[in-house]
Design a protein around this motif. Structure first.
Motif, PDB file in Angstrom:
ATOM      1  N   PHE A  94      -0.622 -15.770   3.271  1.00  0.00           N
ATOM      2  CA  PHE A  94       0.196 -16.985   3.360  1.00  0.00           C
ATOM      3  C   PHE A  94       0.563 -17.493   1.967  1.00  0.00           C
ATOM      4  CE2 PHE A  94      -1.585 -17.974   7.758  1.00  0.00           C
ATOM      5  CZ  PHE A  94      -0.364 -17.860   8.389  1.00  0.00           C
ATOM      6  N   ALA A  95      -0.420 -17.526   1.064  1.00  0.00           N
ATOM      7  CA  ALA A  95      -0.183 -18.055  -0.277  1.00  0.00           C
ATOM      8  C   ALA A  95       0.830 -17.210  -1.034  1.00  0.00           C
ATOM      9  CB  ALA A  95      -1.502 -18.123  -1.052  1.00  0.00           C
ATOM     10  N   GLU A  96       0.826 -15.907  -0.774  1.00  0.00           N
ATOM     11  CA  GLU A  96       1.741 -15.004  -1.471  1.00  0.00           C
ATOM     12  C   GLU A  96       3.158 -15.090  -0.930  1.00  0.00           C
ATOM     13  OE1 GLU A  96       2.379 -10.170  -1.933  1.00  0.00           O
ATOM     14  OE2 GLU A  96       0.384 -10.952  -1.496  1.00  0.00           O
ATOM     15  N   ARG A  97       3.308 -15.234   0.396  1.00  0.00           N
ATOM     16  CA  ARG A  97       4.639 -15.127   0.994  1.00  0.00           C
ATOM     17  C   ARG A  97       5.145 -16.413   1.642  1.00  0.00           C
ATOM     18  NH1 ARG A  97       4.971  -9.666   4.353  1.00  0.00           N
ATOM     19  NH2 ARG A  97       7.068 -10.525   4.605  1.00  0.00           N
ATOM     20  N   GLY A  98       4.275 -17.418   1.793  1.00  0.00           N
ATOM     21  CA  GLY A  98       4.694 -18.655   2.446  1.00  0.00           C
ATOM     22  C   GLY A  98       4.518 -18.560   3.951  1.00  0.00           C
ATOM     23  N   TYR A  99       4.398 -19.715   4.580  1.00  0.00           N
ATOM     24  CA  TYR A  99       4.139 -19.749   6.023  1.00  0.00           C
ATOM     25  C   TYR A  99       5.323 -19.209   6.823  1.00  0.00           C
ATOM     26  CZ  TYR A  99       3.188 -21.594  10.684  1.00  0.00           C
ATOM     27  OH  TYR A  99       2.980 -21.714  12.041  1.00  0.00           O
ATOM     28  N   GLY A 100       6.515 -19.660   6.475  1.00  0.00           N
ATOM     29  CA  GLY A 100       7.685 -19.363   7.301  1.00  0.00           C
ATOM     30  C   GLY A 100       8.121 -17.918   7.305  1.00  0.00           C
ATOM     31  N   SER A 101       7.807 -17.181   6.244  1.00  0.00           N
ATOM     32  CA  SER A 101       8.333 -15.815   6.135  1.00  0.00           C
ATOM     33  C   SER A 101       7.454 -14.770   6.814  1.00  0.00           C
ATOM     34  CB  SER A 101       8.503 -15.446   4.656  1.00  0.00           C
ATOM     35  OG  SER A 101       7.238 -15.392   4.023  1.00  0.00           O
ATOM     36  N   LEU A 102       6.301 -15.185   7.339  1.00  0.00           N
ATOM     37  CA  LEU A 102       5.389 -14.230   7.977  1.00  0.00           C
ATOM     38  C   LEU A 102       5.408 -14.350   9.491  1.00  0.00           C
ATOM     39  CD1 LEU A 102       2.255 -14.515   5.664  1.00  0.00           C
ATOM     40  CD2 LEU A 102       3.640 -12.470   6.010  1.00  0.00           C
ATOM     41  N   THR A 103       5.384 -13.213  10.151  1.00  0.00           N
ATOM     42  CA  THR A 103       5.215 -13.175  11.603  1.00  0.00           C
ATOM     43  C   THR A 103       3.782 -12.741  11.906  1.00  0.00           C
ATOM     44  OG1 THR A 103       5.834 -10.848  11.768  1.00  0.00           O
ATOM     45  CG2 THR A 103       7.633 -12.485  11.886  1.00  0.00           C
ATOM     46  N   MET A 104       3.374 -12.886  13.156  1.00  0.00           N
ATOM     47  CA  MET A 104       2.037 -12.428  13.536  1.00  0.00           C
ATOM     48  C   MET A 104       1.910 -10.918  13.319  1.00  0.00           C
ATOM     49  SD  MET A 104      -0.206 -14.740  14.496  1.00  0.00           S
ATOM     50  CE  MET A 104      -1.309 -14.315  15.861  1.00  0.00           C
ATOM     51  N   ARG A 105       2.989 -10.170  13.582  1.00  0.00           N
ATOM     52  CA  ARG A 105       2.963  -8.731  13.365  1.00  0.00           C
ATOM     53  C   ARG A 105       2.729  -8.410  11.883  1.00  0.00           C
ATOM     54  NH1 ARG A 105       4.609  -4.468  16.250  1.00  0.00           N
ATOM     55  NH2 ARG A 105       5.607  -5.795  17.811  1.00  0.00           N
ATOM     56  N   GLN A 106       3.423  -9.121  10.993  1.00  0.00           N
ATOM     57  CA  GLN A 106       3.258  -8.883   9.564  1.00  0.00           C
ATOM     58  C   GLN A 106       1.870  -9.306   9.088  1.00  0.00           C
ATOM     59  OE1 GLN A 106       6.682 -11.196   8.443  1.00  0.00           O
ATOM     60  NE2 GLN A 106       7.898  -9.356   7.969  1.00  0.00           N
ATOM     61  N   LEU A 107       1.370 -10.405   9.654  1.00  0.00           N
ATOM     62  CA  LEU A 107       0.011 -10.833   9.320  1.00  0.00           C
ATOM     63  C   LEU A 107      -1.002  -9.763   9.728  1.00  0.00           C
ATOM     64  CD1 LEU A 107       0.130 -14.608  10.302  1.00  0.00           C
ATOM     65  CD2 LEU A 107      -0.527 -13.725   8.062  1.00  0.00           C
ATOM     66  N   ALA A 108      -0.825  -9.247  10.940  1.00  0.00           N
ATOM     67  CA  ALA A 108      -1.743  -8.208  11.434  1.00  0.00           C
ATOM     68  C   ALA A 108      -1.697  -6.984  10.521  1.00  0.00           C
ATOM     69  CB  ALA A 108      -1.380  -7.826  12.862  1.00  0.00           C
ATOM     70  N   GLN A 109      -0.487  -6.572  10.112  1.00  0.00           N
ATOM     71  CA  GLN A 109      -0.356  -5.419   9.224  1.00  0.00           C
ATOM     72  C   GLN A 109      -1.059  -5.682   7.891  1.00  0.00           C
ATOM     73  OE1 GLN A 109       3.889  -4.905   9.045  1.00  0.00           O
ATOM     74  NE2 GLN A 109       3.968  -3.601  10.879  1.00  0.00           N
ATOM     75  N   GLY A 110      -0.844  -6.886   7.346  1.00  0.00           N
ATOM     76  CA  GLY A 110      -1.470  -7.239   6.078  1.00  0.00           C
ATOM     77  C   GLY A 110      -2.984  -7.308   6.159  1.00  0.00           C
ATOM     78  N   LEU A 111      -3.489  -7.671   7.328  1.00  0.00           N
ATOM     79  CA  LEU A 111      -4.933  -7.774   7.529  1.00  0.00           C
ATOM     80  C   LEU A 111      -5.557  -6.447   7.939  1.00  0.00           C
ATOM     81  CD1 LEU A 111      -5.019 -11.185   9.458  1.00  0.00           C
ATOM     82  CD2 LEU A 111      -5.719 -10.783   7.085  1.00  0.00           C
ATOM     83  N   GLY A 112      -4.721  -5.478   8.265  1.00  0.00           N
ATOM     84  CA  GLY A 112      -5.223  -4.169   8.674  1.00  0.00           C
ATOM     85  C   GLY A 112      -5.791  -4.149  10.076  1.00  0.00           C
ATOM     86  N   VAL A 113      -5.235  -4.991  10.956  1.00  0.00           N
ATOM     87  CA  VAL A 113      -5.679  -5.030  12.352  1.00  0.00           C
ATOM     88  C   VAL A 113      -4.453  -4.900  13.251  1.00  0.00           C
ATOM     89  CG1 VAL A 113      -7.683  -6.476  11.806  1.00  0.00           C
ATOM     90  CG2 VAL A 113      -5.537  -7.559  12.547  1.00  0.00           C
ATOM     91  N   SER A 114      -4.693  -4.670  14.523  1.00  0.00           N
ATOM     92  CA  SER A 114      -3.579  -4.615  15.458  1.00  0.00           C
ATOM     93  C   SER A 114      -3.114  -6.030  15.801  1.00  0.00           C
ATOM     94  CB  SER A 114      -4.003  -3.903  16.746  1.00  0.00           C
ATOM     95  OG  SER A 114      -4.933  -4.708  17.464  1.00  0.00           O
ATOM     96  N   THR A 115      -1.866  -6.128  16.246  1.00  0.00           N
ATOM     97  CA  THR A 115      -1.347  -7.437  16.664  1.00  0.00           C
ATOM     98  C   THR A 115      -2.168  -7.972  17.823  1.00  0.00           C
ATOM     99  OG1 THR A 115       0.871  -6.710  16.003  1.00  0.00           O
ATOM    100  CG2 THR A 115       0.729  -8.679  17.375  1.00  0.00           C
ATOM    101  N   GLY A 116      -2.600  -7.081  18.733  1.00  0.00           N
ATOM    102  CA  GLY A 116      -3.415  -7.499  19.868  1.00  0.00           C
ATOM    103  C   GLY A 116      -4.734  -8.106  19.431  1.00  0.00           C
ATOM    104  N   THR A 117      -5.340  -7.511  18.400  1.00  0.00           N
ATOM    105  CA  THR A 117      -6.596  -8.051  17.873  1.00  0.00           C
ATOM    106  C   THR A 117      -6.377  -9.455  17.312  1.00  0.00           C
ATOM    107  OG1 THR A 117      -7.486  -5.879  17.320  1.00  0.00           O
ATOM    108  CG2 THR A 117      -8.383  -7.761  16.115  1.00  0.00           C
ATOM    109  N   LEU A 118      -5.284  -9.631  16.588  1.00  0.00           N
ATOM    110  CA  LEU A 118      -5.005 -10.954  16.005  1.00  0.00           C
ATOM    111  C   LEU A 118      -4.791 -11.990  17.093  1.00  0.00           C
ATOM    112  CD1 LEU A 118      -4.886 -11.967  13.114  1.00  0.00           C
ATOM    113  CD2 LEU A 118      -2.396 -11.708  13.178  1.00  0.00           C
ATOM    114  N   TYR A 119      -4.048 -11.623  18.143  1.00  0.00           N
ATOM    115  CA  TYR A 119      -3.823 -12.555  19.254  1.00  0.00           C
ATOM    116  C   TYR A 119      -5.107 -12.793  20.060  1.00  0.00           C
ATOM    117  CZ  TYR A 119       1.218 -13.154  18.846  1.00  0.00           C
ATOM    118  OH  TYR A 119       2.481 -13.515  18.414  1.00  0.00           O
TER     119      TYR A 119
END
Length: 201
Positions: free
Chosen positions: A22-47
């Motif tokens: 979030f700090a690197e890219r800002g809140y608005g520019s990230l989706t849950m899919r991109q967050l999951a990719q950045g965290l190295g987890v699946s989107t399902g795991t994040l949800y």
């Protein structure tokens, strides 16, 4: 034998890793899919752990606040007894975490810009209300400040100092500001006590 997962600890780890994204890219520019990719987890795991990006963000702010509360307790345990010493200790602590606080402030601004009705969110968020109450209680507990106007002034001053050190060419000294505020608060409290004593007499 299946691996035992401490879900609470794993959730905290995801939150703290998400902060850097979030700090690197800002809140608005990230989706849950991109967050999951950045965290190295699946989107399902994040949800599984967070209902939405907003839910993740608010829980992240809550976790950071809890860290702040614990650190303030340790800072105040080592601080002096006078109001001035304790105010100066708070300012030194904020200065030691200046970069982190700046990221939190800018990220919060990014978050509120993304909301369609941010004031309604602020007014209606039980979580944000609870966090604000927690910070107010810290001021009461460790500085002995009961006046809500003084508490708001302290919060505004600290937040303003963090931002001013980014936008001003001359760095504002946390130490000098802490010393000045400590003297002002002591004078205010002493006068308030005299006024109350004269009213009772």
């Amino acid at each position: 034998m299946p691996k035992i997962i401490d879900h609470d600890q794993y959730r905290k780890e995801l939150l703290l890793k998400a902060f850097d994204l979030f700090a690197e890219r800002g809140y608005g520019s990230l989706t849950m899919r991109q967050l999951a990719q950045g965290l190295g987890v699946s989107t399902g795991t994040l949800y599984h752990y967070f209902q939405s990006k907003e839910d993740l963000f608010l829980k992240l702010m809550a976790e950071l606040a809890q860290q702040d509360f614990r650190e303030v307790e340790m800072t105040m345990a080592a601080a002096g007894e006078t109001l001035e010493e304790r105010v100066e200790a708070i300012f030194r602590w904020v200065e030691s975490r200046e970069e982190l606080f700046l990221k939190q402030v800018l990220l919060s601004i990014s978050f509120y810009q993304e909301q369609h009705n941010s004031q309604e969110l602020v007014n209606g968020s039980q979580l944000l209300s609870t966090l604000n109450e927690g910070y107010r209680n810290l001021s009461k507990q460790y500085l002995g400040i009961e006046d809500p106007d003084l508490i708001q002034m302290l919060d505004a001053l600290l937040g303003g100092l963090v931002l001013s050190r980014v936008f001003c060419l001359e760095k504002v000294s946390f130490q000098r500001q802490g010393q000045l505020l400590g003297k002002m608060l002591r004078a205010y409290v002493e006068r308030h006590c005299r006024d109350r004593a004269s009213q009772l007499n």
